[in-house]
Design a protein around this motif. Structure first.
Motif, short mmCIF file in Angstrom:
data_model
loop_
_atom_site.label_atom_id
_atom_site.label_comp_id
_atom_site.label_asym_id
_atom_site.label_seq_id
_atom_site.Cartn_x
_atom_site.Cartn_y
_atom_site.Cartn_z
N LEU A 636 0.79 -1.20 0.03
CA LEU A 636 -0.01 -0.03 -0.10
C LEU A 636 0.80 1.32 -0.02
CD1 LEU A 636 -2.59 -0.95 2.79
CD2 LEU A 636 -2.70 -1.26 -0.04
N VAL A 637 0.64 2.24 -0.99
CA VAL A 637 1.41 3.39 -1.04
C VAL A 637 0.51 4.65 -0.98
CG1 VAL A 637 3.07 4.29 -2.41
CG2 VAL A 637 3.19 2.13 -2.38
N SER A 638 0.91 5.59 -0.43
CA SER A 638 0.06 6.90 -0.38
C SER A 638 0.98 7.75 0.12
CB SER A 638 -1.00 6.61 0.65
OG SER A 638 -1.72 7.90 0.87
N GLN A 639 0.51 9.15 -0.29
CA GLN A 639 1.28 10.49 0.11
C GLN A 639 0.56 10.52 1.41
OE1 GLN A 639 0.60 13.39 -2.88
NE2 GLN A 639 2.36 12.61 -4.02
N ILE A 640 1.16 11.56 2.43
CA ILE A 640 0.89 12.02 3.56
C ILE A 640 -0.77 12.41 3.53
CG2 ILE A 640 0.92 13.51 5.49
CD1 ILE A 640 3.65 13.39 5.19
N PRO A 641 -1.69 12.06 3.82
CA PRO A 641 -3.29 12.23 3.74
C PRO A 641 -3.26 13.68 3.74
CG PRO A 641 -3.22 10.46 5.46
CD PRO A 641 -1.66 10.90 5.23
N LYS A 668 6.15 2.84 6.91
CA LYS A 668 7.40 2.99 6.20
C LYS A 668 7.41 4.53 5.51
CE LYS A 668 9.33 0.38 3.34
NZ LYS A 668 9.77 -0.76 2.69
N PHE A 669 8.38 5.07 5.58
CA PHE A 669 8.41 6.27 4.94
C PHE A 669 9.57 6.39 3.73
CE2 PHE A 669 10.27 10.52 4.18
CZ PHE A 669 9.24 11.37 3.90
N SER A 670 9.20 6.68 2.60
CA SER A 670 10.02 6.61 1.39
C SER A 670 9.96 8.03 0.98
CB SER A 670 9.36 5.84 0.24
OG SER A 670 10.22 5.97 -0.74
N GLY A 671 11.29 8.70 1.15
CA GLY A 671 11.60 10.00 0.94
C GLY A 671 11.51 10.54 -0.43
N ASP A 672 10.88 9.95 -1.35
CA ASP A 672 11.10 10.64 -2.77
C ASP A 672 9.46 11.22 -2.97
OD1 ASP A 672 9.66 8.28 -2.91
OD2 ASP A 672 10.41 7.34 -4.68
N GLY A 673 9.57 12.42 -3.49
CA GLY A 673 8.50 13.37 -3.89
C GLY A 673 8.36 14.38 -2.95
N VAL A 674 7.35 15.13 -3.14
CA VAL A 674 7.35 16.46 -2.43
C VAL A 674 7.31 16.22 -1.11
CG1 VAL A 674 6.09 18.82 -2.42
CG2 VAL A 674 6.57 17.75 -4.84
N GLY A 676 6.90 13.11 0.24
CA GLY A 676 7.30 11.74 0.79
C GLY A 676 5.85 10.54 0.41
N LEU A 677 6.45 9.48 0.55
CA LEU A 677 5.50 8.48 0.55
C LEU A 677 5.47 7.58 1.75
CD1 LEU A 677 5.84 7.34 -3.13
CD2 LEU A 677 4.12 8.86 -2.43
N LEU A 678 4.20 7.22 2.22
CA LEU A 678 4.03 6.16 3.10
C LEU A 678 3.78 4.80 2.55
CD1 LEU A 678 1.85 8.33 5.58
CD2 LEU A 678 4.22 7.86 5.83
N VAL A 679 4.49 3.76 3.04
CA VAL A 679 4.40 2.50 2.48
C VAL A 679 4.06 1.40 3.56
CG1 VAL A 679 5.59 0.77 1.16
CG2 VAL A 679 6.09 3.37 0.72
N LEU A 680 3.38 0.56 2.86
CA LEU A 680 3.15 -0.76 3.93
C LEU A 680 3.17 -2.09 3.14
CD1 LEU A 680 2.20 -2.01 6.59
CD2 LEU A 680 -0.22 -2.21 5.78
N ASP A 681 4.31 -2.80 3.31
CA ASP A 681 4.69 -3.96 2.55
C ASP A 681 3.83 -5.17 3.06
OD1 ASP A 681 6.57 -2.50 1.00
OD2 ASP A 681 8.07 -2.79 2.77
N ASP A 682 3.54 -5.32 4.36
CA ASP A 682 2.71 -6.42 4.92
C ASP A 682 1.31 -6.23 4.60
OD1 ASP A 682 1.86 -8.89 6.00
OD2 ASP A 682 2.12 -8.11 8.19
#
Length: 806
Positions: A636-641, A668-674, A676-682
């Motif tokens: 699941l990938v999303s920008q900060i709401p 999990k925070f991924s720092g690419d983009g204005v 950043g992205l929030l990621v859930l792998d599980d």
């Protein structure tokens, strides 16, 4: 009687027996001998020299034996013999319990569901364990879920976890679960190892026809130092309540809803969205009528309820349309009335409604007269004069003036060091980009576009007469770095014979959900547009992602190739030539139109469906920017709401994903983009997930020191919560049980054994030869040798050579 080793690789330590010899040889250095007067009185006699030589030899051998003994002890030898049962208790066991977590475990045709029967069976089995036995608990779903790992000796902990089980969902992969259990047991220490799989005897999930899955399991068993026993318990046969007779296979009726397919995931207020799915009926012998309900954010819309009549083994398509008026994240459900398997009577999808979709239009052929430019009709359709609240907000730029770039963006508060800075792309502020007859891209433009699409942006390519074919084929459509797997060939024109009838879009090729509204039978005029010229393209194969780490090499040819599935022709002309080609690059969408979006090569802008088609096209391009409906295993990938004010957002890690079980999962925070992205792998557990701010109570729950809360803390549509749906495989809804030939296949060569009660496992263990390890005795002998070595060394050091001969 048999003799084996638990850690045979530790025998490599036997090479260490050479160390004392090497040390002895290195110590025998040659020195210059200087004779002096009294030397004759210090020389040893022949008998004394022999004694000293023997003592040195014994010390050398003793030290070599110490190393060899230690290596053998670490190899953990064990043996089995009948007489061992008379001298000591049986060794402890390492047990892996696998619980079937698929849909069918919630079957309510009996007074107790299969999942409840399995929990009762495990509870009874735990009472038969001896102190020191270890238990690992797994759940077999589409992906194996570890409920208890590493192993525990606390049976009460196992019972507590079983009380908090999530409802059964999706399907199961039993060969994979068994293989996972065997691998876990290869790291345990006891001489008896068992795997117990508890299921309902359904045929789905066994993959009896896939020999590769079972050969992998057989290989893992052979590689184990202790071969584990695999047991299967059919809880429907093992624990039939009150002697209740189970329905026959043909009488196991079930209705279920397939995956819900929205025409788009991103929309705007007032724009119609269509939802399609199928209702399937398995089992039975007569036709049945079922009610299909439509719900939005938990509210059932009674006027949308449909009735479908199904014959046994048949299916029916259903479709709903809805217009959302409120922005935000919305949960849509299609439900059936309850039956004996209620868990598959619901199918869900999430729709994100935004105020407007920002789009960048790049004009590749600007003209002095605006009406002649490539983007005139596009801009006019999207932002008509007098429309104060357009669904799409277009921004037009000339190709020659377009200079997208990357900029440094410090992470966190204040300035960050240069090596801790992320970059953001100028294009990140747009949900989609349209390149309208752009001749070619500069290296900087291509780098920015590639990065933008890889991270979820959408790009549309409208071809025209300005296109540099070689530049497109070597850049945008290149095999290694290209965005789309096509080969641009030549411009084709309609023949004189075709000119009379006109070349139009083939109605039968409009099969994608978002294109079906433009089919002729729905009253659309889209397929009446005539095309005089178009680019011919050849579709190529997809591309898999290269190994990680190659993207940092200096050689451009060695850079990582982002995953690119095969390109698909979504719409074709009546000549068979592709008109609309779709593909995916990284997380983003790519759509190619082989004819421009102006009136030079076609009459599409003059058709009444042109405006609707443009909106559908752009919504489709923008849909992967924040994909909300995924399959099990996809992240699941999303920008900060956006619902959270920026001033209060705080560090990125103050967000959690709340799963279907109500438990928080660290984002999990991924720092690419204005932003950043929030990621859930599980995402092994299917259902509805909510991204929200972390609350104080979440800290204890994340580290496992708080009681589980199985209810969502807030309503799903609450402000500040972004919703996602993880979809499960629906094949489990077929309740057909295992056939005899399938059981014979999976139990071949004593691979596994079907049982009813835990006592059968105990009985099987008692029929085998008792087993015991020898490492305790070996370590005791090692200590004795070590004491002997110390005493001998002390004797040589302190005793001297007093027995000189005179």
């Amino acid at each position: 009687m048999s003799f084996e080793l638990l850690n045979p690789w530790m025998l490599a330590g036997l090479a260490g027996v050479a160390l004392p010899v090497i040390a002895h040889l290195l110590s025998k250095k040659k020195y210059d001998i200087v004779s002096w007067g009294a030397m004759q009185f210090l020389k040893l006699g022949q008998e004394t020299r022999r004694r000293v030589w023997l003592e040195d030899l014994w010390l050398l051998l003793l030290r070599m034996a110490l190393i060899a003994w230690l290596a053998i002890a670490l190899a953990r030898p064990w043996f089995s013999a009948k007489w061992l049962g008379d001298i000591g208790p049986q060794p402890n066991r390492d047990i892996v319990l696998i619980l079937d977590g698929s849909y069918s475990m919630a079957w309510e045709a009996t007074s107790v569901t299969p999942q409840e029967s399995a929990v009762r069976w495990i509870d009874k089995f735990l009472g038969q364990l001896r102190p020191g036995d270890t238990v690992t608990l797994l759940e077999a779903r589409e992906q194996v879920r570890a409920l208890i790992d590493p192993p525990t000796r606390d049976v009460n902990r196992v019972r507590d976890v079983l009380k908090q089980l999530s409802p059964p969902t999706g399907t199961a992969n039993f060969p994979e679960a068994l293989s996972h259990a065997v691998k876990l047991l290869s790291r345990t220490s006891h001489l008896r190892r068992e795997v117990v799989l508890l299921t309902d005897g359904q045929s789905q999930g066994w993959f009896s026809e896939d020999s590769n899955l079972w050969l992998r399991l057989d290989d893992l068993k052979k590689q184990s130092s202790i071969t584990p026993h695999l047991w299967v318990v059919n809880v429907l046969n093992a624990g039939e309540p009150d002697g209740q007779e189970l329905p026959a296979a043909a009488e196991r009726l079930n209705f279920h809803v397939e995956r819900l397919q929205p025409s788009r995931e991103l929309s705007v207020p007032g724009f119609p969205i269509r939802f399609q799915t199928r209702i399937r009926f398995s089992g039975g012998s007569t036709s049945v009528t079922r009610q299909v309900h439509f719900e939005v954010d938990g509210q059932r819309l009674a006027e949308r309820t449909q009735s479908v009549t199904l014959a046994p083994g048949s299916e029916a398509n259903v479709e709903f349309e809805h217009r959302f008026e409120v922005t935000g994240s919305h949960l849509v459900r299609v439900t059936l009335d309850p039956d004996d398997l209620p868990t598959d009577n619901i199918s869900e999808a999430v729709i994100v409604v935004a105020e407007a979709v920002p789009v960048l239009l790049v004009d590749g052929d600007p003209r002095p007269k605006p009406v002649q430019s490539e983007t005139f009709f596009i801009h006019a359709a999207l932002a008509a004069t007098g429309n104060e609240t357009p669904w799409v907000q277009p921004t037009t730029v000339k190709w020659a003036d377009w200079m997208p770039a990357f900029h440094a963006n410090a992470i966190g508060e204040g300035e960050a060091p240069a090596d801790e800075q992320a970059t953001f792309n100028d294009l990140d502020k747009y949900a989609a980009i349209v390149l309208a007859n752009v001749p070619k891209l500069t290296d900087a433009q291509f780098a920015a576009v590639t990065d933008y699409v890889r991270r979820g942006g959408g790009i549309g390519l409208a071809l025209g007469n300005q296109i540099d074919r070689d530049s497109y084929n070597h850049q945008l459509f290149a095999d290694e770095i290209g965005l789309l797997g096509v080969l641009l060939k030549d411009i084709e024109s309609e023949t004189p014979e075709q000119r009379e009838q006109g070349v139009m879009i083939s109605n039968a090729t409009l099969e994608s959900p978002w294109l079906q509204r433009f089919r002729a039978e729905r009253g659309a005029a889209f397929t009446t547009a005539r095309f005089s010229r178009w680019w011919s393209v050849e579709l190529k194969e997809g591309r898999r992602q290269k190994a990680e780490g190659s993207e940092d090499t200096e050689d451009e040819s060695e850079k990582v190739a982002v995953e690119r599935p095969p390109a698909i022709a979504l719409a074709r002309l009546q000549t068979g030539a592709p008109y609309l080609v779709g593909g995916q690059f990284g997380r983003g969408n790519v759509l190619l139109l082989t004819s421009p979006l102006d009136a030079d090569w076609n009459t599409l802008p003059a058709r009444p469906d042109f405006v609707a088609f443009l909106h559908e096209l752009l919504f489709q391009l923008a849909s992967h920017r924040g994909e909300r409906n995924v399959s099990v295993g996809q992240p699941l990938v999303s920008q900060i709401p956006n619902a959270v004010p920026p001033a209060e957002a705080g560090p990125p890690m103050t967000f959690v994903f709340e799963g279907p079980d109500g438990e928080p999962r660290e984002a999990k925070f991924s720092g690419d983009g204005v932003s950043g992205l929030l990621v859930l792998d599980d995402t092994s557990l299917p259902g509805v997930y909510a991204l929200r701010r972390k609350e104080p109570a979440d800290e204890q729950r994340l580290i496992g020191k708080a009681e589980a809360n199985r209810k969502l803390a807030k309503p799903l549509a609450a402000q500040g919560r972004e919703l996602f749906v993880v979809n499960a495989d629906r094949a489990e809804s077929n309740l057909a049980p295992l056939r005899d030939e399938q059981i014979a296949s999976i139990t071949a060569d004593e691979r596994l054994t079907f049982i009813r009660e835990g006592r059968e496992i105990q009985a099987a263990a008692s029929n085998e030869l008792p087993r015991h390890e020898l490492w305790q005795l070996l370590f005791l002998a090692f200590l004795v040798l070590l004491v002997g070595e110390v005493l001998l060394t002390r004797k040589l050091v302190r005793g001297g050579h007093v027995a000189n001969e005179t």
